[in-house]
Scaffold this active site. Structure first.
Site, PDB file in Angstrom:
ATOM      1  N   GLY A 268       0.821  -1.203   0.000  1.00 41.33           N
ATOM      2  CA  GLY A 268       0.000   0.000   0.000  1.00 41.33           C
ATOM      3  C   GLY A 268       0.855   1.254   0.000  1.00 41.33           C
ATOM      4  O   GLY A 268       0.341   2.370   0.018  1.00 41.33           O
ATOM      5  N   ASP A 269       2.176   1.074   0.007  1.00 39.06           N
ATOM      6  CA  ASP A 269       3.084   2.229  -0.028  1.00 39.06           C
ATOM      7  C   ASP A 269       4.310   1.812  -0.853  1.00 39.06           C
ATOM      8  O   ASP A 269       4.176   1.010  -1.774  1.00 39.06           O
ATOM      9  CB  ASP A 269       3.416   2.662   1.411  1.00 39.06           C
ATOM     10  CG  ASP A 269       3.763   4.150   1.514  1.00 39.06           C
ATOM     11  OD1 ASP A 269       4.587   4.602   0.707  1.00 39.06           O
ATOM     12  OD2 ASP A 269       3.234   4.845   2.387  1.00 39.06           O
ATOM     13  N   ASP A 270       5.497   2.330  -0.544  1.00 38.54           N
ATOM     14  CA  ASP A 270       6.665   1.977  -1.351  1.00 38.54           C
ATOM     15  C   ASP A 270       7.044   0.498  -1.161  1.00 38.54           C
ATOM     16  O   ASP A 270       6.968  -0.026  -0.059  1.00 38.54           O
ATOM     17  CB  ASP A 270       7.865   2.834  -0.935  1.00 38.54           C
ATOM     18  CG  ASP A 270       7.586   4.323  -1.072  1.00 38.54           C
ATOM     19  OD1 ASP A 270       6.955   4.717  -2.072  1.00 38.54           O
ATOM     20  OD2 ASP A 270       7.995   5.096  -0.179  1.00 38.54           O
ATOM     21  N   SER A 301       2.793  -1.538  -6.538  1.00 36.06           N
ATOM     22  CA  SER A 301       2.609  -0.453  -5.577  1.00 36.06           C
ATOM     23  C   SER A 301       1.789   0.662  -6.230  1.00 36.06           C
ATOM     24  O   SER A 301       2.326   1.679  -6.646  1.00 36.06           O
ATOM     25  CB  SER A 301       3.993   0.077  -5.149  1.00 36.06           C
ATOM     26  OG  SER A 301       3.869   1.298  -4.480  1.00 36.06           O
TER      27      SER A 301
END
Ligand SMILES: *[C@@H]1O[C@H](CO)[C@@H](O)[C@H](O)[C@H]1NC(C)=O
Ligand SMILES: *[C@@H]1O[C@H](CO)[C@@H](O)[C@H](O)[C@H]1NC(C)=O
Ligand SMILES: *[C@@H]1O[C@H](CO)[C@@H](O)[C@H](O)[C@H]1NC(C)=O
Ligand SMILES: *[C@@H]1O[C@H](CO)[C@@H](O)[C@H](O)[C@H]1NC(C)=O
Ligand SMILES: *[C@@H]1O[C@H](CO)[C@@H](O)[C@H](O)[C@H]1NC(C)=O
Ligand SMILES: *[C@@H]1O[C@H](CO)[C@@H](O)[C@H](O)[C@H]1NC(C)=O
Ligand SMILES: *[C@@H]1O[C@H](CO)[C@@H](O)[C@H](O)[C@H]1NC(C)=O
Ligand SMILES: *[C@@H]1O[C@H](CO)[C@@H](O)[C@H](O)[C@H]1NC(C)=O
Ligand SMILES: *[C@@H]1O[C@H](CO)[C@@H](O)[C@H](O)[C@H]1NC(C)=O
Ligand SMILES: *[C@@H]1O[C@H](CO)[C@@H](O)[C@H](O)[C@H]1NC(C)=O
Length: 486
Positions: A268-270, A301
């Site tokens: 959900g992020d990097d 991502s």
């Protein structure tokens, strides 16, 4: 504890940091070929690669020896603590492996020890408790000055290594499940008074291997080596819902000699974010992230970067080498993010052979990221971004090739882009948008911005270091333990 408990028959295969001394090699060699009894067909195997000076472990125990119950309901916090306390006593006597057998092992946070292997059997799931009261509050990181989500301290990490040497977390692809849903909900509703814990944090550790496991649903970041060195992360799977907040995959932070290879990350992020502290706290702590190699990474991502550098980079980031990167459905390929007040530098960043599909930006740099820990940052602390090298990139179905935005008066320099093809879908946006950046390019489609002019005849490649990092030279060999089927 016996040297080799009855149910474990030990075959030792040597594994070492090749940089260790001859004395260590002899010790490990002495442990070789200790397989006893039984034929392979009757035995259940635990293979793992160790990466410590002690090589494979002399002592083996199971979580059940310490009262562990794998029913998904009983708490195993005390069992993990008892196991680690007990096995820490043999750290200097060949070290120990703790096997987490098949089952669902509910637990609160626990710490690991030196010369230690945590082994997750194929059907083993370590389940993080959702009882927030079981996550004690620990000090903020000195290089951040406060928690990332909220001022003050932070919740414990689920599995924590603190000041350790020679530690392995591995298995037959067993799982660590952070059960993060409750944390994501509390975070979104702004109900949390402290920063969420990470699934695995290694703080002031050296000689660490994390391999052959699956991490799912972390409350926040998944793997966080901080103030650590000689860290290998190999063959792990990280899965988080793509809309879960801050579920970064692997975040080397003020750490050096880190090798990340053959990982599959949905985040959900990097997928990877390299960091080194935040504004005045990071500048004062002054510990860089450097000598980091990332290879054969596959990433999804949708809301963030495949590889991010920053935004917290106040101890500096230098010498990052990434190659053979595959990503689909991700926001950006490589993203450098910083802001005035961070100070320090991001320099000597080399990326080659990226294969990207469905991206917003192939390359993204931001010099005005904002986000300060407090108002005491130094407006004269201007970060330097220099020597950023990208080559051999193929990207399909992208919205913009690049958005490169430096700092007015302090441009990002030494950008070299070679042999990049971005198939940009029809859009009203420019394919390149550059401000306050300087560099050169060659064989790039679509044609780069004027700040990165093309010199097709003069530039025949962009550099990539040909030397090995010390962490590249670490050989991984297998340790095998055989357990007779009960
Ligand atoms: C813990 O370690 C001691 C030796 O240090 C040993 O005698 C004891 O059996 C161990 N406990 C368990 C539950 O294995
Ligand atoms: C991962 O598991 C495979 C299969 O058991 C094994 O051969 C390999 O050595 C392991 N790798 C690491 C780095 O643990
Ligand atoms: C783990 O170790 C750290 C550092 O010593 C300590 O602050 C923390 O309370 C320990 N956590 C647990 C669960 O024992
Ligand atoms: C852990 O290591 C840090 C850095 O070397 C040191 O400042 C700290 O005192 C150590 N803590 C413990 C409990 O050994
Ligand atoms: C490990 O398990 C995950 C989750 O089930 C799976 O996606 C991955 O392919 C497995 N890895 C290996 C090497 O079997
Ligand atoms: C945060 O603090 C407030 C005020 O003390 C308290 O009511 C609330 O329960 C706390 N939230 C959590 C998740 O602990
Ligand atoms: C950080 O440490 C390096 C040496 O490792 C030194 O050259 C540099 O001046 C230090 N930076 C700050 C801001 O203290
Ligand atoms: C191309 O990207 C868009 C999002 O920008 C996506 O909706 C579409 O499915 C992608 N097409 C292909 C063929 O992958
Ligand atoms: C350009 O990059 C592609 C994709 O990585 C690679 O196959 C090709 O060999 C490269 N060409 C040159 C001239 O380096
Ligand atoms: C290019 O980027 C700058 C700064 O990020 C922005 O202000 C500008 O609107 C962009 N230009 C276009 C044409 O999108």
């Amino acid at each position: 504890m016996e040297h080799s408990p009855p149910i474990f028959h030990v075959l030792m295969i040597l594994v070492l940091w090749t940089v260790v001394t001859a004395a260590f090699i002899e010790t490990a060699e002495g442990h070789r070929h200790h397989r006893r009894g039984g034929s392979e067909t009757e035995l259940e195997a635990f293979h793992y690669a160790a990466a410590g000076a002690g090589g494979c472990r002399a002592h083996v125990a199971s979580l059940t020896d310490f009262g562990g119950v794998g029913d998904g309901v009983t708490s195993n916090t005390a069992a993990f603590a008892a196991a680690v306390a007990n096995l820490s006593k043999v750290a200097c006597d060949g070290g120990a492996m703790l096997v987490v057998p098949a089952g669902r092992w509910l637990t609160g946070p626990f710490n690991l020890t030196n010369h230690f292997t945590l082994f997750l059997d194929h059907d083993a799931v370590i389940l993080a408790t959702q009882d927030i009261n079981k996550w004690s509050i620990i000090d903020p990181l000195p290089s951040y000055g406060r928690g990332r989500d909220a001022a003050g301290g932070r919740y414990s990490n689920l599995i924590m290594g603190y000041n350790l040497t020679d530690m392995v977390i591995t298995g037959n692809n067993g799982t660590i499940d952070g059960q993060g849903e409750t944390w994501w909900k509390m975070f979104r509703n702004k109900e949390l008074n402290y920063t969420r814990g990470y699934l695995i944090e290694l703080m002031y550790c050296k000689q660490v291997l994390i391999s052959n496991i699956t991490l799912v649903n972390s409350p926040s970041w998944n793997v966080h080596p901080v103030y650590s060195s000689q860290v290998i992360v190999s063959g792990i799977t990280i899965l988080a819902p793509v809309n879960s907040p801050n579920t970064d995959g692997i975040n080397p932070d003020s750490s050096s000699n880190v090798r990340i290879e053959d990982c599959y990350i949905v985040s959900g992020d990097d997928c990877i974010a390299i960091k080194s502290g935040w504004d005045e706290y990071g500048i004062a702590f002054n510990m860089s992230s450097k000598h980091i190699v990332i290879r054969r990474l596959t990433c999804i991502s949708p809301t963030s970067a495949v590889i991010a550098l920053g935004s917290e980079m106040s101890g500096g980031i230098q010498d990052v080498r990434a190659e053979d990167i595959t990503a689909i459905n991700s926001e950006s390929g490589v993203r450098i993010k910083t802001t005035i007040g961070r100070g320090a530098y991001v320099k000597d960043i080399f990326v080659r052979r990226m294969n990207l599909h469905t991206m917003k930006w192939v390359f993204w740099m931001t010099g005005t990221y904002g986000q300060h820990p407090d108002d005491n940052f130094d407006p004269k602390a201007i970060p330097v971004v220099r020597n950023i090298i990208y080559s051999d990139v193929v990207a399909e179905n992208v919205t913009m090739a690049a958005k490169l935005e430096g700092i007015p008066g302090a441009p990002f320099t030494g950008i070299c882009i070679y042999n990049v093809t971005a198939e940009v879908v029809k859009s009203k946006k420019p394919t390149w948008n550059c401000t306050d950046v300087e560099g050169v390019s060659s064989h790039v489609t679509p044609t780069p911005c004027a700040q990165i002019p093309e010199y097709p005849d003069r530039i025949t490649h962009c550099p990539f270091p040909e030397d090995d990092l010390p962490v590249d030279c670490v050989g991984l060999e297998e340790c095998s333990y055989w357990r007779t089927n009960p």
